[in-house]
Write an enzyme that holds these catalytic residues in place. Structure first.
Site, PDB file in Angstrom:
ATOM      1  N   HIS A   1       0.864  -1.184   0.000  1.00  0.00           N
ATOM      2  CA  HIS A   1       0.000   0.000   0.000  1.00  0.00           C
ATOM      3  C   HIS A   1       0.908   1.244   0.000  1.00  0.00           C
ATOM      4  O   HIS A   1       0.946   1.990   0.985  1.00  0.00           O
ATOM      5  CB  HIS A   1      -0.915  -0.031   1.219  1.00  0.00           C
ATOM      6  CG  HIS A   1      -2.093   0.886   1.131  1.00  0.00           C
ATOM      7  ND1 HIS A   1      -2.302   1.748   0.069  1.00  0.00           N
ATOM      8  CD2 HIS A   1      -3.139   1.095   1.996  1.00  0.00           C
ATOM      9  CE1 HIS A   1      -3.419   2.434   0.274  1.00  0.00           C
ATOM     10  NE2 HIS A   1      -3.941   2.051   1.430  1.00  0.00           N
TER      11      HIS A   1
ATOM     12  N   GLN B   1      -0.331   4.894   1.007  1.00  0.00           N
ATOM     13  CA  GLN B   1      -0.571   5.115   2.432  1.00  0.00           C
ATOM     14  C   GLN B   1       0.730   5.437   3.155  1.00  0.00           C
ATOM     15  O   GLN B   1       0.805   6.386   3.933  1.00  0.00           O
ATOM     16  CB  GLN B   1      -1.218   3.877   3.051  1.00  0.00           C
ATOM     17  CG  GLN B   1      -1.517   4.030   4.538  1.00  0.00           C
ATOM     18  CD  GLN B   1      -2.513   5.138   4.820  1.00  0.00           C
ATOM     19  OE1 GLN B   1      -3.615   5.131   4.283  1.00  0.00           O
ATOM     20  NE2 GLN B   1      -2.132   6.108   5.653  1.00  0.00           N
TER      21      GLN B   1
ATOM     22  N   ASP C   1      -2.789  -1.191  12.287  1.00  0.00           N
ATOM     23  CA  ASP C   1      -3.880  -1.304  11.306  1.00  0.00           C
ATOM     24  C   ASP C   1      -4.918  -2.247  11.904  1.00  0.00           C
ATOM     25  O   ASP C   1      -4.708  -2.849  12.958  1.00  0.00           O
ATOM     26  CB  ASP C   1      -3.336  -1.835   9.978  1.00  0.00           C
ATOM     27  CG  ASP C   1      -4.287  -1.623   8.808  1.00  0.00           C
ATOM     28  OD1 ASP C   1      -5.391  -1.073   9.024  1.00  0.00           O
ATOM     29  OD2 ASP C   1      -3.931  -2.023   7.680  1.00  0.00           O
TER      30      ASP C   1
END
Length: 302
Positions: free
Chosen positions: A133, A136, A218
């Site tokens: 990702h 991010q 997360d």
């Protein structure tokens, strides 16, 4: 000779010097945005956004960002395209890239991105895959440097699942030369081939957080793993970022979360809503860093 098309599929696709340039552009673009000053370097340019996985922040930040740069963004869900009906990824890459200036794909397998990019005439951005990702972590590193200065030489603690964001932090630590402490429950460890010299794995999450400049986490159950939710809630119960864990970090340590968050699971409300949390700045910076990324991929250095 036509210049080679640059893609952004992994965090280590760019050098630290290129990130330093991106961060400089991000600061400048963000300041213009805050002053309500028009900046349209991508006027008449088109971004195509292909979504296999749903999103709030990824769609909004890319769509709003392209609009604010003067361009247009087109949303394609897999169900709305021939990709969802079995058209080869390679054929989609050939066709879509002839009709736009840049493509963002949010999908499952990293291989889909690689195959699409190989057949694309325009830059391709990884909006998220099961493996990485990068957009991010781009926003996360920028947010840390915006708040605390250079991340080089600092310590980042990753607490929780060894997922796509964790994998990307591993690459960021190599690019930016900071230490990454990783603590995951047994059975969820980072793969051996991803471990490098300035990464250290900890069985005890409190030890991973001790002395850290940044603590980040997360959700325990990432998209696509919902069937494992009950099992993961049991396995991860000792990997919650709470006030005690933040006290183990440095006094001025920041807390980050890529969102959406589940208060009472991976993080307590006291931490995510507390004074050391920068999750809202982090979320907003997805917009600004991605605008700098779009400008760089489409126009090069300006």
């Amino acid at each position: 000779m036509t210049a080679k098309v640059r893609h952004y599929l992994r965090f280590d696709d760019f050098t630290r010097q290129e990130y330093e340039y991106l961060f400089e552009r991000t600061r400048w673009i963000k300041e213009r945005f805050k002053r309500y000053e028009r900046y349209w370097p991508l006027e008449d340019r088109t971004l195509v956004m292909i979504f296999d996985k749903q999103s709030t922040r990824t769609r909004l930040s890319f769509e709003a960002g392209m609009h604010q740069l003067g361009g247009a963004a087109i949303f394609l869900a897999t169900r709305d395209s021939q990709l969802g009906r079995g058209e080869p990824v390679e054929d989609m890459g050939e066709v879509v890239s002839r009709m736009c200036d840049v493509v963002m794909i949010r999908t499952f397998e990293q291989d889909i991105l690689s195959r699409f990019a190989k057949h694309s005439r325009v830059p391709v951005i990884n909006g998220l895959s099961n493996e990485y990702h990068p957009c991010q972590t781009l926003a996360d590193v920028y947010t840390y440097e915006e708040q605390r200065g250079p991340i080089r030489g600092r310590t980042v603690a990753w607490i929780g699942d060894s997922n796509n964001v964790c994998n990307t932090w591993l690459q960021a630590a190599q690019v930016f030369d900071f230490k990454l402490n990783v603590s995951t429950p047994p059975g969820y460890e980072i793969e051996a081939e991803r471990v490098f010299t300035n990464c250290e794995a900890f069985a005890d999450p409190m030890q991973a957080a001790r002395g850290a400049d940044l603590v980040t986490t997360d959700v325990w159950t990432s998209m696509g793993f919902e069937a494992e939710n009950a099992e993961r809630r049991r396995d991860f119960q000792d990997w919650q970022v709470d006030a005690e864990m933040m006290r183990a970090a440095k006094k001025d340590a920041l807390f980050m979360h890529c969102l959406p968050a589940h208060r009472g699971e991976e993080v307590t409300a006291e931490v995510i809503d507390g004074p050391r949390s920068v999750v809202w700045d982090e979320a907003e910076n997805r917009l600004h860093t991605q605008k700098a990324l779009l400008e760089f991929l489409v126009l090069g250095r300006v």
